[in-house]
Design an enzyme around this catalytic site. Structure first.
Site, short mmCIF file in Angstrom:
data_model
loop_
_atom_site.label_atom_id
_atom_site.label_comp_id
_atom_site.label_asym_id
_atom_site.label_seq_id
_atom_site.Cartn_x
_atom_site.Cartn_y
_atom_site.Cartn_z
N ASP A 215 1.57 -90.80 106.19
CA ASP A 215 0.92 -90.47 104.93
C ASP A 215 -0.24 -91.42 104.69
O ASP A 215 -0.15 -92.62 104.92
CB ASP A 215 1.95 -90.60 103.80
CG ASP A 215 1.43 -90.14 102.46
OD1 ASP A 215 1.13 -88.95 102.33
OD2 ASP A 215 1.34 -90.99 101.55
N GLU A 275 6.87 -97.50 123.51
CA GLU A 275 8.16 -97.99 123.99
C GLU A 275 9.19 -96.86 124.03
O GLU A 275 10.25 -96.99 124.65
CB GLU A 275 8.68 -99.10 123.08
CG GLU A 275 7.87 -100.39 123.10
CD GLU A 275 8.47 -101.43 122.17
OE1 GLU A 275 9.72 -101.44 122.02
OE2 GLU A 275 7.71 -102.20 121.57
#
Length: 555
Positions: A215, A275
């Site tokens: 957002d 990751e």
């Protein structure tokens, strides 16, 4: 006697498609309004889970959940007071885990809304920060001294109205809030804040989410010089970020958002995402003057965001010119970036009401979804648009959105696009909830468009969406291909999509009058079995009926 030792069975990890998001279709779920399972009038996670088979049957690739974190709900979840728990109105962490498990079992990815530019003023971090100027989190939010006359430090404005600064008597300072007074802005200049927020995101990655919708991603940093924003030039005035009646539009927001320092944080965020193979990010960019340039910066290369969600098609006019200009600008300014397309969401008037002012709603609705599923980019569909829902007309007494209450009646806020989903026509509240009163009313006019009136009905909007989504899945060129604009008549949008050895021609009449498209001499299109096609080539031309389209393969 010899013994054979049994080797331990090694689990083979399935191949992860790291690029699944590129061209994916994402279905946005506004949980408060999707399905209420416990009968309190507010949608919840158990309710969402119960409807995932419906979402899967649409033919989408992923869901995007608007915020479900713990919140006082002043901005209905976009004011987070605990980033690691579920608000009781939506359920529990166990409910969330079950939702993710069910989605994954259906082959659906799960993207969650991550609101980190600001928190709620009820967050423990802010409670500590405002307690003194010397506590451990004193600079975790954006604080500034008043001017000598006691006024705010500069002219920055809140999108929700008034100054972007609020006075705090404990610290005798102002704190910044780009939105509600109860949504203080976090200080991303502090590395400890960045570390903490990345840790909150890691928490959800460990729980199995497949990505984040970020957002207000360009609001993370402001200038700590606190310079006044300049007045926007008349020729640059654009009301795409805020409604035209909002004075927020009168400034060029060069100091309170879209700061260059954000690129460094986005690199840190991308490193975290990398990751976890196959995870993605889509950033919402709210900047009316510079959004394409910012999108290019935020999505270029492989060390920032995967894709960006802009306001190009959440506003403006439904015209071939607007779409041509936007596509051309995107391709020239962000050639290696990736856009996430949407015509409707939880913040804007539903696109059928916004654009279908000519009365030909059925033809327009079919053209609109055919178009968005043919353009270059990933796609977000907003719950209920597959039913052809229009913006709900609500009275002032029904409003709960602080934005609409502030600017009523010229701007009626966001409640009209957030009303509950309608599943069954002749059941209380459209089968959204058994409650006597739902958090927003269920519009009577929506009930005639309920899922049960369209499911399996040939020619219905719902079945058309399903057919178009199936068509896109079967034609990788539409999901992954490059786009090249073609010369066409004023009201016609035409382009080719190219991917490997595949090439298709896409032509759309974006007007209520019949139009023609002259096929380039070097092209010989062959029609595809596309549900959106309403025309065929003849004598080097394609005759398009009002809001008609053509999609054909090029040999």
């Amino acid at each position: 006697m010899s013994m054979t030792m049994t080797e331990p069975k090694t689990e083979i990890e399935p191949t992860v498609d790291a690029d699944w998001w590129r061209g994916a279709v994402i279905y946005q779920i506004y949980p408060r309004s999707f399905q209420d399972q416990n009968g309190d009038g507010v949608g919840d996670l158990v309710g969402v889970t119960s409807r995932l088979d419906y979402v899967k049957d649409l033919g989408v690739d992923a869901i995007w959940l608007s915020p479900v974190f713990t919140s006082p709900m002043k901005d209905f979840g976009y004011d987070v007071s605990n980033y690691r728990d579920i608000d009781p109105s939506f359920g529990t962490l166990e409910d969330f885990d079950h939702l993710v498990q069910k989605a994954h079992s259906l082959g659906l990815k799960v993207i969650i809304d991550q609101v980190i530019s600001h928190s709620s003023d009820k967050h423990a971090w802010f409670s500590e920060s405002r307690s003194s100027r010397t506590n451990a989190r004193a600079d975790w939010y954006v604080w500034a001294d008043p001017n000598p006359d006691g006024t705010p430090p500069n002219n920055w404005l809140s999108i929700f109205g008034g100054s972007a600064w609020s006075w705090d008597s404990r610290r005798m300072q102002y704190y910044q809030h780009n939105f509600l007074v109860s949504q203080p802005d976090l200080n991303f200049h502090n590395p400890d804040v960045q570390d903490a927020l990345l840790g909150e995101m890691r928490f959800w990655l460990e729980r199995g989410v497949d990505g984040f919708r970020l957002d207000t991603v360009n609001f993370y940093f402001c200038s700590l010089g606190f310079e006044n924003n300049p007045v926007v030039r008349v020729e640059d005035f654009n009301a795409s970020t805020a409604p035209a009646v909002n004075p927020y539009n009168f400034q060029e927001h060069i100091y309170d958002k879209s700061r260059p320092e954000n690129l460094g944080f986005l690199k840190r965020l991308r490193a975290l995402m990398d990751e976890y193979p196959g995870k993605t990010t889509v950033g919402e960019i709210g900047d009316s003057q510079h959004q394409l340039e910012i999108m290019a910066q935020y999505t270029s290369g492989d060390d920032h965001l995967h894709m960006a969600y802009t306001f190009d098609y959440l506003g403006g006019e439904f015209s071939a010119k607007h779409f041509r200009d936007s596509i051309r600008a995107t391709e020239s300014k962000a050639p290696d970036g990736w856009i996430c397309l949407a015509f409707s969401n939880h913040d804007v008037v539903r696109h059928v009401s916004r654009w279908a002012t000519h009365g030909q709603e059925a033809a327009f609705t079919r053209l609109a979804v055919t178009l968005i599923l043919s353009m270059r980019g990933s796609v977000c569909l907003y719950q209920g648009e597959e039913l052809g829902l229009k913006e709900a007309e609500l009275s002032f007494a029904d409003l709960v959105d602080p934005y609409g209450i502030e600017f009523w009646p010229e701007f009626k806020g966001r409640d009209g696009c957030r009303t509950p989903m309608v599943w069954q026509t002749h059941v209380r509240n459209g089968a959204f909830s058994t409650a006597e009163r739902t958090w927003l009313p269920v519009p009577a006019e929506h009930l005639t468009h309920a899922v049960d009136t369209q499911d399996g009905v040939e020619g219905s909007v719902l079945e058309f969406y399903r057919a178009m989504l199936k068509f896109r899945q079967a034609n990788t060129v539409l999901a992954k291909g490059e786009i090249t604009l073609l010369e066409s008549a004023e009201n016609v949008l035409a382009f080719t999509r190219n991917f490997g050895n595949e090439r298709v021609l896409c032509v759309f009449n974006m007007s209520a009058e019949s139009e023609e498209f002259v096929i380039p001499a070097d092209m010989t299109p062959h029609g595809l079995d596309c549900p959106g096609v309403t025309a065929a080539p003849m004598d080097g031309e394609i005759d398009l009926e009002p809001f008609g389209s053509y999609i054909g393969r090029l040999e």
